[in-house]
Design an enzyme around this catalytic site. Structure first.
Site, short mmCIF file in Angstrom:
data_model
loop_
_atom_site.label_atom_id
_atom_site.label_comp_id
_atom_site.label_asym_id
_atom_site.label_seq_id
_atom_site.Cartn_x
_atom_site.Cartn_y
_atom_site.Cartn_z
N TYR A 1 0.91 -1.29 0.14
CA TYR A 1 -0.02 -0.09 -0.06
C TYR A 1 0.97 1.26 0.05
CZ TYR A 1 -3.43 3.64 1.37
OH TYR A 1 -3.92 4.71 1.32
N GLU B 1 -3.20 7.76 -4.33
CA GLU B 1 -3.14 6.02 -3.57
C GLU B 1 -2.88 5.06 -4.60
OE1 GLU B 1 -6.64 4.13 -2.27
OE2 GLU B 1 -6.08 4.32 -0.24
#
Ligand code: GDP
Ligand code: MN
Length: 388
Positions: free
Chosen positions: A108, A196
């Site tokens: 992530y 992101e």
């Protein structure tokens, strides 16, 4: 403003973030054609402004033409409901066809503007693939946070620190650092609010690739980023909010039945709180701004009334720069022009308040007056309940 995955990837790759090869498709036939250009297995991905598409059937690994057609048919023209879209879902009208990747590890990587420190914060975790909310709930100790000093920008050593923190092999460090730095530069140079990459993957062939990408932009900076502004896809937005923002109104759609017309963001927030406190549910946040003309007030009524759940309207104005007589005239004009029959509660205070009240009282319309915000909220909640 949000953009699609394929658009975010196109932007990020220009800043040196490696992405898989892929292409856009609007039909099952185009999807198979794109796949034939890429060769081998592909992933068919629904393009909507939402994450968590994988779990909702919006990301499918396909090995042959038949599977690609089936995947494309199952997605195109339908509304995809993910746990981020709400029950209404979002319409899929584009697909992104991407070459399949042999995933070894999923990471992530996120960049956000931290309002408390007024700095860009990089968030990374070795537990990629699931959302950050899930990671912070189940594996909080895997989360790495690095704050960027705006005077010098993100430094190479900070990106290396993240890479080491993620525990990647030394040979991968030199590939992941440029990806992190590139994503940071994209964030900074494009006036993003959020970047992101989830997951950023390390492949079995030891390559680093952004498999998914989400970007969101500061709407107040779009005037100086015309090529970003062009990426807007209104079909993905709340139609109530699109209508309002196209008319220069600061509006946020909510789920209740009391429409709110307020001046000033702080007062608008307080109004929502008071409605809740009185046992009601606001239908929207709307800040008409300072110096609102009668026309602007009428325009606000139009925007609020587009929401079919609205059963009562609360107008709350504390006029400093504003003038109560203008607001009052706007209310009266709106009621007449738009033939409004639902209850309207008006609370006015500040500049020219007597004149404002006089305009309302002599208008012959049945507008409910209130002196305080608490009283206005209570009356609006009562009116909405009665209308229900
Ligand atoms: P999201 O669900 O909207 O976040 O969509 P993603 O693009 O992140 O895809 C969801 C998941 O599908 C990823 O976390 C991967 O595990 C998987 N996935 C996506 N692309 C590929 C691929 O090319 N190969 C494989 N094996 N899995 C993939
Ligand atoms: Mn994802």
């Amino acid at each position: 403003m949000d953009i699609h995955e394929y658009q975010a990837k196109e932007l990020l790759t220009k800043f040196g973030v490696p992405i898989p090869r892929g292409g856009l498709a609007y039909s099952p036939e185009q999807a198979t054609y794109r796949a034939s250009e890429l060769g081998g297995a592909v992933v068919v991905k629904a393009q909507i402004h939402s994450g968590a598409r994988g779990k909702a059937g919006g990301v499918k690994l396909c090995r042959n033409e038949r599977e690609i057609e089936e995947a494309a048919e199952s997605m195109l023209g339908r509304k995809l409901v993910t746990h981020q879209t709400g029950p209404a879902g979002k319409l899929v009208s584009r697909l992104y066809i991407e070459e399949a990747t042999n995933i070894d590890r999923e990471i992530y990587l996120g960049f956000v503007m931290d309002r408390a420190t007024e700095r860009i914060v990089v968030v990374a975790s070795a537990a990629g693939g699931m959302d950050i909310e899930e990671i912070s709930a189940t594996q909080p100790d895997t989360i790495i946070r690095v704050t960027v000093d705006p005077a010098v920008g993100m430094q190479q050593f900070q990106a290396r620190e993240i890479a080491f923190g993620l525990g990647v092999d030394p040979e991968i460090v030199n590939k992941i650092v440029p990806a992190i730095m590139g994503a940071y530069r994209a964030f900074r140079d494009l006036d993003a609010m959020m970047v992101e990459i989830n997951p950023l993957v390390i492949t079995k062939e030891k390559q680093v690739l952004a498999l998914d990408a989400k970007m969101s932009f500061d709407e107040n900076a779009l005037f100086r980023r015309p090529h970003i502004a062009e990426l807007r896809d209104k079909s993905q937005e709340d139609p109530r909010e699109t209508y309002a923002s196209d008319r220069g109104l600061s509006y946020v759609g909510l789920d209740g039945d009391i429409g709110c017309i307020v001046n000033g963001a702080g007062l608008a927030m307080a109004t929502l709180d008071m409605i809740k406190l009185a046992g009601g549910e606001p239908a929207n946040f709307l800040d008409i701004g300072g110096g609102a003309s009668p026309e602007r007030v009428t325009k606000s009524f139009r925007a609020v009334l587009r929401d079919k759940n609205v059963r009562a309207i609360l107008v709350n104005v504390f006029a400093g720069i504003n003038r109560c007589d203008w607001v009052a005239k706007g209310v009266v004009d709106a009621v007449k022009e738009l033939n409004i029959t639902m209850p309207i509660v008006v609370r006015l205070a500040g500049t020219n308040v007597e004149e404002g009240r006089r305009i309302i009282d002599t208008s012959g319309l049945t507008v409910i007056s209130a002196d305080t915000l608490a009283e206005a909220a209570k009356k609006a909640v009562e009116a909405a309940k009665k209308a229900a």
